[in-house]
Design a protein around this motif. Structure first.
Motif, PDB file in Angstrom:
ATOM      1  N   PRO A  88     -19.052  -9.767   5.798  1.00 59.31           N
ATOM      2  CA  PRO A  88     -17.921 -10.420   6.374  1.00 59.31           C
ATOM      3  C   PRO A  88     -16.436 -10.633   5.798  1.00 59.31           C
ATOM      4  O   PRO A  88     -15.895 -10.927   6.188  1.00 59.31           O
ATOM      5  N   GLN A  89     -16.479 -10.148   4.524  1.00 55.17           N
ATOM      6  CA  GLN A  89     -15.093 -10.252   3.924  1.00 55.17           C
ATOM      7  C   GLN A  89     -14.900  -9.635   4.024  1.00 55.17           C
ATOM      8  O   GLN A  89     -13.076 -10.190   4.284  1.00 55.17           O
ATOM      9  N   THR A  90     -15.046  -8.555   4.234  1.00 57.41           N
ATOM     10  CA  THR A  90     -14.286  -7.572   3.986  1.00 57.41           C
ATOM     11  C   THR A  90     -13.632  -6.920   5.911  1.00 57.41           C
ATOM     12  O   THR A  90     -12.593  -7.314   6.411  1.00 57.41           O
ATOM     13  N   GLY A  91     -13.840  -7.664   6.607  1.00 59.51           N
ATOM     14  CA  GLY A  91     -14.321  -8.534   8.359  1.00 59.51           C
ATOM     15  C   GLY A  91     -13.679  -9.310   8.431  1.00 59.51           C
ATOM     16  O   GLY A  91     -12.203  -9.284   9.106  1.00 59.51           O
ATOM     17  N   ASP A  92     -13.272 -10.584   7.713  1.00 64.29           N
ATOM     18  CA  ASP A  92     -12.026 -11.309   7.464  1.00 64.29           C
ATOM     19  C   ASP A  92     -10.961 -11.018   7.519  1.00 64.29           C
ATOM     20  O   ASP A  92      -9.890 -11.355   7.688  1.00 64.29           O
ATOM     21  N   VAL A  93     -10.569 -10.523   6.247  1.00 64.54           N
ATOM     22  CA  VAL A  93      -9.196  -9.404   5.751  1.00 64.54           C
ATOM     23  C   VAL A  93      -9.026  -8.707   7.331  1.00 64.54           C
ATOM     24  O   VAL A  93      -7.532  -8.790   7.740  1.00 64.54           O
ATOM     25  N   ILE A  94     -10.191  -7.688   7.579  1.00 62.73           N
ATOM     26  CA  ILE A  94      -9.289  -7.017   8.919  1.00 62.73           C
ATOM     27  C   ILE A  94      -8.962  -8.008  10.210  1.00 62.73           C
ATOM     28  O   ILE A  94      -7.840  -7.315  10.294  1.00 62.73           O
ATOM     29  N   MET A  95      -9.422  -8.489  10.474  1.00 64.05           N
ATOM     30  CA  MET A  95      -9.439  -9.680  11.304  1.00 64.05           C
ATOM     31  C   MET A  95      -8.137 -10.061  11.256  1.00 64.05           C
ATOM     32  O   MET A  95      -7.620 -10.807  12.075  1.00 64.05           O
ATOM     33  N   SER A  96      -8.280 -10.807  10.025  1.00 61.34           N
ATOM     34  CA  SER A  96      -5.936 -11.151   9.867  1.00 61.34           C
ATOM     35  C   SER A  96      -5.621 -10.896   9.185  1.00 61.34           C
ATOM     36  O   SER A  96      -4.585 -11.482   9.934  1.00 61.34           O
ATOM     37  N   ARG A  97      -5.904  -9.189   9.247  1.00 59.90           N
ATOM     38  CA  ARG A  97      -4.738  -8.879   9.509  1.00 59.90           C
ATOM     39  C   ARG A  97      -4.340  -8.289  10.723  1.00 59.90           C
ATOM     40  O   ARG A  97      -3.188  -8.345  11.015  1.00 59.90           O
ATOM     41  N   PHE A  98      -5.096  -8.321  11.317  1.00 57.81           N
ATOM     42  CA  PHE A  98      -5.176  -8.066  13.044  1.00 57.81           C
ATOM     43  C   PHE A  98      -4.285  -9.148  13.441  1.00 57.81           C
ATOM     44  O   PHE A  98      -2.990  -9.444  14.359  1.00 57.81           O
TER      45      PHE A  98
END
Length: 447
Positions: free
Chosen positions: A121-131
Motif C-alpha cells: 500500500p505505501q509504495t502503491g500510494d507513492v506510485i499513484m501520487s506520482r501519477f
C-alpha cells in the motif's frame, strides 16, 4: 527485460520503486508497434492499459482542458499516457492519440498493475501520487481528474499519505505525512543524538574536566537548575513572569519587522527580477546598503526614530528586508524564460504573465528567503535590543553580562534558539500550505 526495466525506470510513476517491484511490473508489459498515422485509441474507448513510449512519437490530445479546450502534447521516449486506466470510476479514454512516426509502445494492463501495487500500500500510494502529479503538472489536466487517483494506504487503513475529500493530498495532510515518515526514520534519533553530544561536551568540559578555557562558563547543571527553579538565584526562570515578558517583547518585535520585510521585500524583489530597467535604477543602491552591518545603523536609527521600541524594530527589519528581497529577485531570475514567452504567445498580457508565471515560479525562492529572513531578524533583534531595547531576550543577554549573571546569559541564548526555531518552522509550514505541489514533490522524493 533489462531494456523494459530501464524504460520503466525512466517513466515518472515508477522512478522510485524498488528493483524487485519494477521487475514484476515489467512482466506485465508488452511491446507493440505502430506505423505512422496509426490511431492508438480515441477518446471514449475502454481504458484498459497504461502506455509508455519506447521509441518514436505520439500525438496526445486531451479533451478535458480548461473551458473544454483541448490540450495537445507530443509524447516521446519515456513519456507515459493512457493513465485513465488507473483512475477510479468509469475507465474510458480521456484523450485521442495517434502515432506521428513509426513508434513502439510498452503497454501495461491497468487491472493487473493496480492489483500488483496494491500488495504494497505505501509504495502503491507513492506510485499513484506520482501519477497524480504527472497528470496535473505534465498534462495540465484539471485537479478533478487527478482526484480520481486511488490511494491504497487509505483504503487499507494504514498511515500512508492522507488525502483531501477529493482524493488529492492537501498541503497540511502531506506535511503530516512527511512528519509521520520523519518519525519513522532514524532522523529524529540522530537529531537527539546531536543534542546529546553538544550537552555532553558542555557538561564534560565545564563540570568534569574543568578546562581552563571554560572556567568562567556556567555549567549545564547550574543553568538547568536556574531555569527550572521556583526561586531563581539570578531572578529569571520558567516560573517567573519576567521570563515570558522578555519572550513576548522579542516575538512582537520580530513579528512586526518580519511582516514589514515581507510586504516590502517581496514586491521589491519581484520587480527587481522582472524589470531590467527598474533593476538598473534600484539594484546599485540596494547592493550599496545591504552590506552595511546592523550595528552601523544603530546611531542613525536612534536619531531617526523616537522612543526605545521603534529603533529596535527598524534594526530588526533591515537585515530581514534585504534577505527577503534578494531571494525573491533570485527566484524570479531562476524562472525559465520559455514559460513567459509561451504565455505571451498564447495571448497573455504582461500583468497576466507577472501574476500567473512570475509570482508562482518564484514562490520556492520566496519562502526560502522568508525562512532565512526570520532567522536574520533574530540576529538583528539581539543587536538592537542590546543597545536600545528595554525588554527582550537580547536585553536579557546584555544586562546579564554587565551584571555578571552568566547562567541567565545561557538561558537567554537557549530561549532565543528555541523560539527562533519555532518561528522558522511556522514559516516553513505556511510555505508548505501555499505550495502544495512542491510539498507533494518533496514527499514523493522522500525529502
Amino acid at each position: 527485460m533489462d531494456q523494459t526495466n530501464a524504460l520503466l525506470r525512466r517513466a515518472m510513476p515508477f522512478q522510485t520503486v524498488s528493483d524487485e517491484l519494477l521487475a514484476d511490473i515489467g512482466k506485465l508489459a508488452k511491446l507493440k508497434s505502430y506505423a505512422r498515422g496509426d490511431v492508438i485509441y480515441n477518446a471514449g474507448d475502454v481504458a484498459d492499459n497504461i502506455q509508455i513510449v519506447s521509441s518514436g512519437a505520439v500525438e496526445h490530445v486531451l479533451k478535458v482542458g480548461a473551458q473544454g479546450s483541448d490540450i495537445e502534447r507530443v509524447m516521446r521516449s519515456g513519456d507515459v499516457f493512457g493513465w485513465a486506466a488507473v483512475l477510479d470510476g468509469t475507465r474510458g479514454r480521456l484523450a485521442s492519440t495517434k502515432s506521428l512516426e513509426r513508434t513502439e509502445i510498452l503497454q501495461i494492463d491497468g487491472e493487473e498493475l493496480m492489483a500488483l501495487i496494491a500488495r504494497s500500500p505505501q509504495t502503491g500510494d507513492v506510485i499513484m501520487s506520482r501519477f497524480a502529479t504527472m497528470i496535473t503538472k505534465e498534462f495540465a489536466a484539471p485537479d478533478a481528474v487527478a482526484a480520481r487517483i486511488p490511494h491504497f494506504g487509505q483504503a487499507a487503513g494504514t498511515a500512508a499519505m492522507p488525502a483531501q475529500g477529493d482524493g488529492v493530498g492537501s498541503g497540511w495532510a502531506l506535511t503530516a505525512f512527511r512528519l509521520s515518515q520523519w518519525l519513522k526514520s532514524p532522523k529524529p534519533y540522530l537529531m537527539l543524538g546531536g543534542f546529546a553530544i553538544l550537552l555532553s561536551f558542555w557538561y564534560l568540559t565545564v563540570e568534569v574536566w574543568k578546562l581552563p578555557r571554560f572556567k568562567d562558563t556556567p555549567g549545564l547543571t547550574t543553568v538547568v537548575k536556574e531555569l527550572f527553579s521556583t526561586n531563581p538565584v539570578y531572578g529569571l526562570s520558567v516560573y517567573t513572569p519576567e521570563y515570558y515578558q522578555h519572550i513576548w517583547a522579542s516575538v512582537r518585535r520580530v513579528a512586526i519587522a518580519f511582516f514589514l520585510a515581507t510586504v516590502l521585500g517581496v514586491p521589491l524583489g519581484l520587480f527587481l527580477g522582472w524589470s531590467k530597467k527598474f533593476r538598473e535604477y534600484v539594484f546599485p543602491v540596494f547592493e550599496t546598503l545591504r552590506p552595511i552591518p546592523i550595528l552601523a545603523w544603530v546611531p542613525l536609527a536612534i536619531l531617526m526614530f523616537s522612543g526605545a521600541e521603534t529603533p529596535v524594530i527598524f534594526l530588526t527589519f533591515l537585515a530581514s528586508f534585504f534577505a527577503t528581497a534578494l531571494n525573491t529577485m533570485l527566484g524570479v531570475e531562476s524562472i525559465d524564460e520559455s514559460y513567459s514567452r509561451a504565455a505571451y504567445c498564447l495571448g497573455a498580457s504582461k500583468w497576466q504573465v507577472f501574476r500567473e508565471v512570475i509570482v508562482p515560479g518564484a514562490m520556492p525562492f520566496i519562502f526560502t528567503g522568508l525562512q532565512i529572513s526570520v532567522g536574520v531578524a533574530w540576529f538583528s533583534l539581539v543587536a538592537g535590543e542590546m543597545v536600545s531595547g528595554e525588554f527582550g531576550l537580547g536585553y536579557v543577554i546584555n544586562t546579564s553580562y554587565t551584571m555578571v549573571r552568566y547562567p541567565t546569559i545561557v538561558i537567554g541564548m537557549a530561549t532565543l534558539g528555541a523560539v527562533g526555531y519555532g518561528t522558522s518552522a511556522l514559516v516553513r509550514m505556511v510555505g508548505d500550505y501555499m505550495m502544495q505541489w512542491r510539498v507533494r514533490e518533496l514527499a514523493l522524493g522522500g525529502r
